[in-house]
Design a protein around this motif. Structure first.
Motif, PDB file in Angstrom:
ATOM      1  N   GLN A 176       0.824  -1.206   0.000  1.00 28.48           N
ATOM      2  CA  GLN A 176       0.000   0.000   0.000  1.00 28.48           C
ATOM      3  C   GLN A 176       0.862   1.262   0.000  1.00 28.48           C
ATOM      4  N   ASP A 417      -9.753  -3.181  -2.954  1.00 29.57           N
ATOM      5  CA  ASP A 417     -10.074  -2.265  -4.047  1.00 29.57           C
ATOM      6  C   ASP A 417     -11.577  -2.259  -4.323  1.00 29.57           C
ATOM      7  N   ASN A 421     -14.206   1.101  -3.738  1.00 34.00           N
ATOM      8  CA  ASN A 421     -14.806   1.734  -4.918  1.00 34.00           C
ATOM      9  C   ASN A 421     -16.255   1.356  -5.204  1.00 34.00           C
ATOM     10  N   THR A 802      -5.996  -6.255 -10.810  1.00 32.52           N
ATOM     11  CA  THR A 802      -5.732  -5.490  -9.589  1.00 32.52           C
ATOM     12  C   THR A 802      -4.301  -5.711  -9.117  1.00 32.52           C
ATOM     13  N   LYS A 805      -2.168  -3.403 -10.994  1.00 30.65           N
ATOM     14  CA  LYS A 805      -2.388  -2.024 -10.538  1.00 30.65           C
ATOM     15  C   LYS A 805      -1.648  -1.740  -9.235  1.00 30.65           C
ATOM     16  N   ILE A 806      -1.761  -2.648  -8.281  1.00 31.85           N
ATOM     17  CA  ILE A 806      -1.205  -2.409  -6.949  1.00 31.85           C
ATOM     18  C   ILE A 806       0.316  -2.387  -6.975  1.00 31.85           C
TER      19      ILE A 806
END
Length: 810
Positions: A176, A417, A421, A802, A805-806
């Motif tokens: 994170q 995620d 969202n 994801t 993305k992370i």
């Protein structure tokens, strides 16, 4: 006038009208005027508790009447600019009641706008303090949501020539933190694995756990850091256990970094710390300045529900009393109460992962399936990625998700995620993984079990936990913000998951909820000044720090030092299953007699047992995972699952393989499953189960959590011993790489080191090689922004998207 204190106030008529306000009872105009008059008087007092009570009265008055003019005045005068700005702009008070003074206020408030976000006076002071003391070691004590991550990013940007390492307590927080930094600094390399470092680096920015930082320092002895940032620094004070010495290791890497650079800047960041002296690390002369945020913005409301007795009480931390509410005997189960009182986003805390998943089942059974294309796609993705009978996928259909350490990492990123969202997802059930700084939006909290680990939640853990709800970003959101969130609701339930002897008064006493309760830090780290550790703990810690470095640090004549390369490697890899100094000469002689090296898994585990496991100290608990490695059946099991990783199996295939393995067991055979157990075997803890007695769905979900925990055990424990074999040249390099990464391919290893899983790295190289670049010289991977669109066009699994993305700036 006599000096007003809370105890004196309690003996007046004040509690009567105050209780009515707390319970939202009907109040006449005269009573409301009295409350306003009292709040204004209290706010002028120097006594902090009385001053804060005055502010709390204003918040309660605003909630009751929806008259925000007094709150506007108080927040404007006290530097709570986000509140006054929200009232002025988003509640329309500027248009309704604006005048020359409010116009002037609004113009002046612009100086508190930083990066398009309005800050409180204390937040701005904290930013200014950090800027003014860039070149000094610092202790920053500020509550959750005060922008500590932004400060960390600012330290990185302002010191662009410094080698900087952010030390985080967990892998989940590591990912994170890395992502949030990359969003600001772009595609610049951030080291999250020791192997990512290249000696050609002009400047190092690293985000590492203490274990990974120690490994990096040992692999590259020339490397030194100019700045360390210790996130969640209160973890330094924790007592080490026989099977976990993370706090000692954290202090050790600080000492090591200081020994390499006497001018090291060390920044400690924590939401709470009573005494700053407790952060003084031995064998350093780190001299820090400090900034402590005392600003009071949120004021919690604590509700206690005894479902068994049908009672509900509101606890007030100022009068230190319990007020019965009018909601007695309404709820029969934990889930019924939570569904009745839930807000848009809710965190439900349970201590045990087993209970956590059980309650997720109960809650989802009481909710309808969500008819949302996004949720339906996510459910399908989870079933395809893990297994059609995966509980998390089944509960997700009803808007319920859970979060604990045995959820596969890529799945955890995916559901976090989703939760952030998607407004359809209202319930996140979690355990202490939330205490490690994971930022998830929520506006109500329900605590179903007051324990953390094997003991009562302590004051710092409780404060950290409740700080996870009603962050400033939720309170002041342009679209969904709500000033009622300045009074966060924390509901503590005595139901089916809480022990029978639980009492609200006991909980209040243990967690120090009362505003006048005083508590001290418990400093149990022998490598810190002012520690309460005993002589034996201090001796052991000194021995550890002296032997992990090539240079003498402790310089105490009585401190034992190893004499062999093997002994040094054991200390450097944090191996503590036997007394290293006592056994190093004997083991070294046996190693020297060996005439072969390991070329397959069988030989590897034979060597591990020959050198390490057969000498395990009797002090190690018989239920410990590491103790089990003395058993040939356990070693064969780990050989089997390591082989699955070396074959590049995806998670869903491993689940099927685990189910097939269990089919080979005897019907009454006990299988070790750790905290998921329901049977004892010789000890007092239920760490075992008879798999044959489980339903197919239970077997599937047990296989999922055990695979995650077994691979964590391999990566955190077994790999340490394999590293020693490799450094002793008892293990061929290709096999070493396959054991560690599941592959010996350099490009694939580069992807794995940047956070991409084994299976995904194969997929990316096979189908999306045009969308990323691997630089083996710099040990770095950069992704093209179009990769996400390309993967979505190919309808790839959302978990994999994801994951990309992370681990990238996308």
């Amino acid at each position: 006038m006599k000096k007003i204190t809370l105890s004196r106030l309690k003996n007046t008529e004040f509690p009567t009208i105050y209780n009515q306000l707390l319970l939202s009872d009907e109040l006449n105009e005269s009573q409301l005027k009295t409350i306003l008059a009292l709040s204004m008087a209290f706010i002028k007092f120097q006594n902090k508790e009385i001053n804060d009570l005055g502010y709390r009265l204003i918040l309660l008055y605003s909630r009751k009447t929806r008259d925000y003019k007094p709150l506007y005045e108080i927040s404007q005068n006290n530097g709570l600019i986000p509140i006054s700005k929200y009232i002025y702009s988003f509640l329309g008070y500027g248009d309704k009641y604006g005048n020359l003074q409010t116009e002037i206020n609004d113009i002046q408030n612009n100086k508190y706008q930083i990066n398009n976000v309005y800050r409180t006076k204390e937040q701005k002071n904290l930013i200014d303090f950090t800027y003014e003391n860039q070149q000094r070691s610092k202790v920053i004590i500020a509550p959750t949501s005060y922008g500590k991550t932004e400060l960390i990013i600012d330290m990185i940007q302002k010191n662009e020539n410094y080698n900087i390492c952010i030390v985080t307590p967990s892998k989940s927080l590591l990912a994170q933190t890395k992502r949030r930094i990359m969003k600001v600094i772009g595609n610049k390399k951030i080291i999250t694995q020791p192997e990512m470092y290249s000696e050609s680096e002009d400047r190092v920015v690293a985000v590492l756990t203490q274990e990974r930082l120690l490994r990096l320092l040992q692999l590259h002895k020339e490397l030194s850091f100019d700045m360390l940032i210790i996130d969640e620094a209160h973890n330094l004070l924790e007592k080490s256990q026989k099977d976990s010495k993370r706090s000692i290791l954290l202090a050790s890497v600080i000492i090591l970094c200081f020994s390499k650079n006497n001018n090291l800047i060390c920044n400690f960041v924590t939401p709470f710390m009573k005494s700053l002296d407790n952060l003084k690390v031995k064998y350093t002369n780190i001299d820090f300045v400090s900034h402590i945020v005392t600003e009071f913005v949120k004021s919690e409301l604590f509700y206690f529900h005894d479902i068994r007795e049908g009672k509900e009480e509101l606890y007030d931390q100022y009068m230190n009393n319990f007020i019965p509410t009018k909601n007695n005997s309404r709820y029969q189960t934990d889930s019924e109460l939570i569904l009745a009182k839930a807000d848009e986003k809710n965190i439900i805390y349970l201590n045990k992962p087993k209970d956590l998943e059980k309650f997720a089942e109960e809650l989802s059974q009481n909710k309808n399936i969500i008819e949302s294309p996004i949720i339906k796609k996510a459910v399908s993705d989870l079933k395809n990625f893990i297994h059609p009978e995966y509980n998390l996928a089944r509960f997700l259909e009803h808007g319920v998700i859970y979060h604990h350490g045995a959820v596969p990492e890529s799945v955890r990123f995916f559901i976090e995620d989703l939760y952030v969202n998607n407004p359809e997802l209202k319930f996140l059930i979690a355990n202490s993984t939330l205490l490690e700084g994971v930022n998830i939006p929520a506006t109500k909290m329900f605590i179903l079990d007051p324990f953390k680990g094997r003991g009562y939640m302590n004051p710092s853990s409780f404060k950290n936990l409740i700080g996870r709800i009603c962050r400033f970003s939720e309170i002041f959101d342009d679209e969904r913000g709500n000033l009622d969130y300045l009074l966060p609701e924390v509901h503590i339930l005595k139901g089916q998951y809480c022990f029978k002897d639980f009492t609200p008064k006991g909980f209040i006493r243990k967690t120090k909820c009362s505003v006048i309760a005083d508590f001290d830090d418990v400093n149990e780290n022998p490598l810190l000044e002012n520690s309460i550790s005993d002589a034996e703990e201090i001796t052991d810690a000194n021995e550890f720090i002296e032997n992990i470095s090539d240079n003498s640090i402790v310089d105490i004549p009585s401190t034992r030092k190893v004499n062999t390369f093997f002994g040094k490697l054991c200390f450097q890899n944090n191996i503590n299953i036997f007394d290293i100094v006592t056994h190093e000469e004997e083991i070294t002689a046996e190693i020297n007699d060996l005439s072969y090296i390991a070329t397959d898994l069988n030989i590897v585990f034979d060597l591990l047992n020959y050198i390490f496991f057969k000498r395990m100290s009797e002090e190690i608990n018989s239920n410990s995972n590491i103790r089990r490695l003395q058993d040939v059946k356990a070693r064969n099991f780990y050989k089997m699952i390591l082989n699955w990783r070396m074959l590049g199996m995806k998670t869903s295939d491993m689940v099927l393989q685990m189910l097939a393995y269990w089919q080979t067991l005897e019907n009454d055979e006990l299988t070790y499953v750790g905290r998921w157990g329901d049977e004892k075997r010789g000890g007092f803890r239920e760490l075992w189960t008879i798999v044959a007695n489980k339903s197919n769905s239970e077997k599937v979900n047990l296989a999922i959590v055990r695979l995650k925990e077994e691979f964590d055990f391999i990566d955190n424990e077994i790999i340490k011993y394999i590293e020693v074999l490799y450094q002793l040249e008892l293990l061929e390099e290709e096999l070493y790489l396959k054991l560690k990464y599941g592959t010996s391919d350099a490009d694939k290893i580069a992807l794995i080191n940047c956070g991409i899983s084994n299976y995904l790295s194969d997929l990316l190289r096979e189908k999306y090689s045009d969308f990323f670049q691997i630089n083996l010289e710099e040990n770095n991977v950069t992704f093209n922004k179009q990769i996400i669109e390309a993967m979505e066009n190919e309808k790839e699994n959302g978990v994999l998207i994801t994951e990309v993305k992370i681990n990238s700036n996308l």
